[in-house]
Design an enzyme around this catalytic site. Structure first.
Site, short mmCIF file in Angstrom:
data_model
loop_
_atom_site.label_atom_id
_atom_site.label_comp_id
_atom_site.label_asym_id
_atom_site.label_seq_id
_atom_site.Cartn_x
_atom_site.Cartn_y
_atom_site.Cartn_z
N SER A 57 0.84 -1.20 0.00
CA SER A 57 0.00 0.00 0.00
C SER A 57 0.87 1.25 0.00
CB SER A 57 -0.88 0.00 1.26
OG SER A 57 -1.51 1.24 1.44
N TYR A 66 -1.75 -0.81 10.66
CA TYR A 66 -2.04 -1.46 9.37
C TYR A 66 -0.89 -1.18 8.41
CZ TYR A 66 -3.58 -1.59 4.56
OH TYR A 66 -3.63 -1.80 3.20
N LYS A 74 2.38 -3.58 6.55
CA LYS A 74 2.84 -3.60 5.15
C LYS A 74 4.35 -3.33 5.08
CE LYS A 74 -1.26 -4.24 3.33
NZ LYS A 74 -1.64 -5.54 2.74
C1 WQD Z 1 -9.33 9.53 1.22
C2 WQD Z 1 -9.50 11.02 1.46
C3 WQD Z 1 -9.83 11.57 3.77
C4 WQD Z 1 -13.64 9.45 4.13
C5 WQD Z 1 -6.73 4.45 3.19
C6 WQD Z 1 -5.57 3.57 3.61
C7 WQD Z 1 -4.94 2.94 2.41
C8 WQD Z 1 -6.00 2.21 1.63
C9 WQD Z 1 -7.09 3.20 1.20
C10 WQD Z 1 -6.14 -0.07 2.35
C11 WQD Z 1 -8.76 11.54 2.69
C12 WQD Z 1 -11.07 11.88 2.97
C13 WQD Z 1 -12.43 9.99 3.73
C14 WQD Z 1 -14.76 10.31 4.28
C15 WQD Z 1 -13.40 12.19 3.68
N1 WQD Z 1 -6.56 1.20 2.40
N2 WQD Z 1 -12.34 11.33 3.50
N3 WQD Z 1 -14.59 11.65 4.06
O1 WQD Z 1 -7.07 7.36 4.00
O2 WQD Z 1 -6.25 7.87 1.61
O3 WQD Z 1 -6.25 5.52 2.43
O4 WQD Z 1 -7.64 3.72 2.41
O5 WQD Z 1 -5.31 -0.55 1.65
O6 WQD Z 1 -3.94 2.05 2.82
O7 WQD Z 1 -4.58 4.39 4.22
O8 WQD Z 1 -8.42 6.64 1.97
O9 WQD Z 1 -10.79 6.92 1.35
O10 WQD Z 1 -10.19 6.85 3.83
O11 WQD Z 1 -9.59 8.85 2.45
O12 WQD Z 1 -13.27 13.41 3.51
O13 WQD Z 1 -15.91 9.87 4.63
O14 WQD Z 1 -10.88 11.27 1.71
O15 WQD Z 1 -9.57 12.61 4.73
O16 WQD Z 1 -8.34 12.86 2.40
P1 WQD Z 1 -6.96 6.96 2.57
P2 WQD Z 1 -9.83 7.26 2.43
#
Ligand code: WQD
Length: 339
Positions: free
Chosen positions: A125, A150, A154
């Site tokens: 990741s 998590y 990795k």
């Molecule tokens: C994306 C953006 C949030 C939810 C994580 C893991 C990564 C992979 C993907 C497993 C950020 C914003 C989020 C919401 C929002 N997982 N957000 N409202 O955190 O980049 O990555 O998930 O493999 O390893 O780290 O993904 O979709 O949670 O967030 O504003 O309801 O959307 O702050 O900027 P992230 P995400």
């Protein structure tokens, strides 16, 4: 010869299984249904027209894994997806995450050693980059900066694989660092089906669009980004799956240890993703502006040059495709795989 896909009934595992079959590989799927549904097997049969060999297996159970390899001597490569993957949950239950993710990988790798299987694709990741050294992130960026257990699982598994390849020059390992997988198979028959309330942006937005939530959450509008919201590299899950097929082909070249970013190279903000999804679903979604989420970084997106040059792989789908396919899946399956 066949490819073992651990976590094969999961979101990325199921899409990868389809692309492997499309590319002419035979597949053996293994899953314990901890974070997936047996219904996925029925959907894959409809999409592929094939009965795909499946073994119910907990990758942390040494005897079950041994039985899996003993009963499928045709396995000559493994794509290892089976792992826990919820960032927030990993903070609450670090021991469970280290035990399951690292223990499971070690169990599979030990079985591969016993059975002379030398090809391994690892589901890593972009979270290993932590606060990225530079943007866009390339594979030479420091990859030991995880910000949650998590992510550390990795980082640690990448170290295990590095040491393994040093000890056994016959091993061929592809470490694939995913950015933000979203979307679904164009058929709408398989897609992302998170347990409980989704932590990730896209599945939450998709659920809001079918009325499961009154609004969409926007975690922070004060980041140093063009519109103040977080920027990420969203990649269509089918493009991601095809990246795994390209990696399996690379292993056949006896490449030793290789590492690739799987991303589009384009960053989109939270507001841009919400707008793209509104176009896909034809609805206006209310935004609930909230404070930044703990542990979030402002921006990260991939430099995908290395995968293009060495794997001949480039993501094809646009953010509009990703949202359209995610909406197609969600609107056809409002409760995911649950009846
Ligand atoms: C994306 C953006 C949030 C939810 C994580 C893991 C990564 C992979 C993907 C497993 C950020 C914003 C989020 C919401 C929002 N997982 N957000 N409202 O955190 O980049 O990555 O998930 O493999 O390893 O780290 O993904 O979709 O949670 O967030 O504003 O309801 O959307 O702050 O900027 P992230 P995400």
């Amino acid at each position: 010869m066949a490819i073992l896909v651990t976590g094969g009934a999961g979101y990325i595992g199921s899409h990868t299984t389809i692309e492997l079959l499309n590319a002419g590989y035979d597949v053996v799927m293994a899953d314990n249904f901890y974070n997936s549904s047996p219904e996925v097997l029925n959907r894959l049969k409809i999409i592929t027209g094939r009965e795909i060999p499946f073994v119910k297996c907990d990758v942390c159970d040494e005897q079950q894994v041994e039985n899996l390899f003993a009963s499928h001597p045709e396995i000559d490569a493994v794509i290892h997806f089976a792992a826990y993957k919820a960032v927030g949950e990993s903070v609450e239950k670090p021991l469970d995450y280290y035990q399951n993710n690292i223990g499971g990988a070690l169990c599979v790798l030990q079985a591969m050693k016993r059975h002379g299987v030398k090809n391994f694709v690892f589901s890593s990741s972009a979270t290993v980059y932590g606060e990225p050294e530079r943007i866009p992130s390339d594979e030479s960026c420091a990859a030991n900066g995880a910000t949650n257990p998590y992510g550390w699982t990795k980082v640690m598994q990448e170290q295990i694989l590095t040491d393994l390849c040093k000890s056994d020059p016959e091993m061929n390992v592809a470490i694939l660092r995913y950015f933000n997988p979203i979307g679904a198979h164009p058929s709408g028959l398989i897609g992302e089906d998170p347990n409980g309330v989704p932590n990730n942006l896209l599945p939450y937005v998709a659920q809001a669009a079918i009325g499961k939530h009154p609004s969409v959450r926007v975690y922070g509008t004060d980041y140093p980004t063009p519109d103040g919201t977080g920027v990420r590299d969203y990649i269509h899950v089918v493009d991601l799956a095809r990246g795994h097929v390209a990696a399996v082909k690379k292993l056949a070249e006896k490449c030793g240890l290789v590492v690739y970013n799987l991303g589009t190279g384009v960053g989109y903000s939270v507001f841009q993703v919400i707008e793209a999804f509104e176009k896909a679903c034809g609805k206006k979604l209310e935004r609930n502006i909230l404070p930044r989420r703990a542990g979030d970084i402002a921006e990260n997106y991939a430099n995908p040059t290395k995968a293009r040059e060495e794997l001949g792989w480039v993501a094809q789908y646009t953010i509009e495709d990703m949202c359209a396919h995610a909406w197609n899946w969600q609107s056809k399956n409002p409760n995911g795989y649950k009846e």
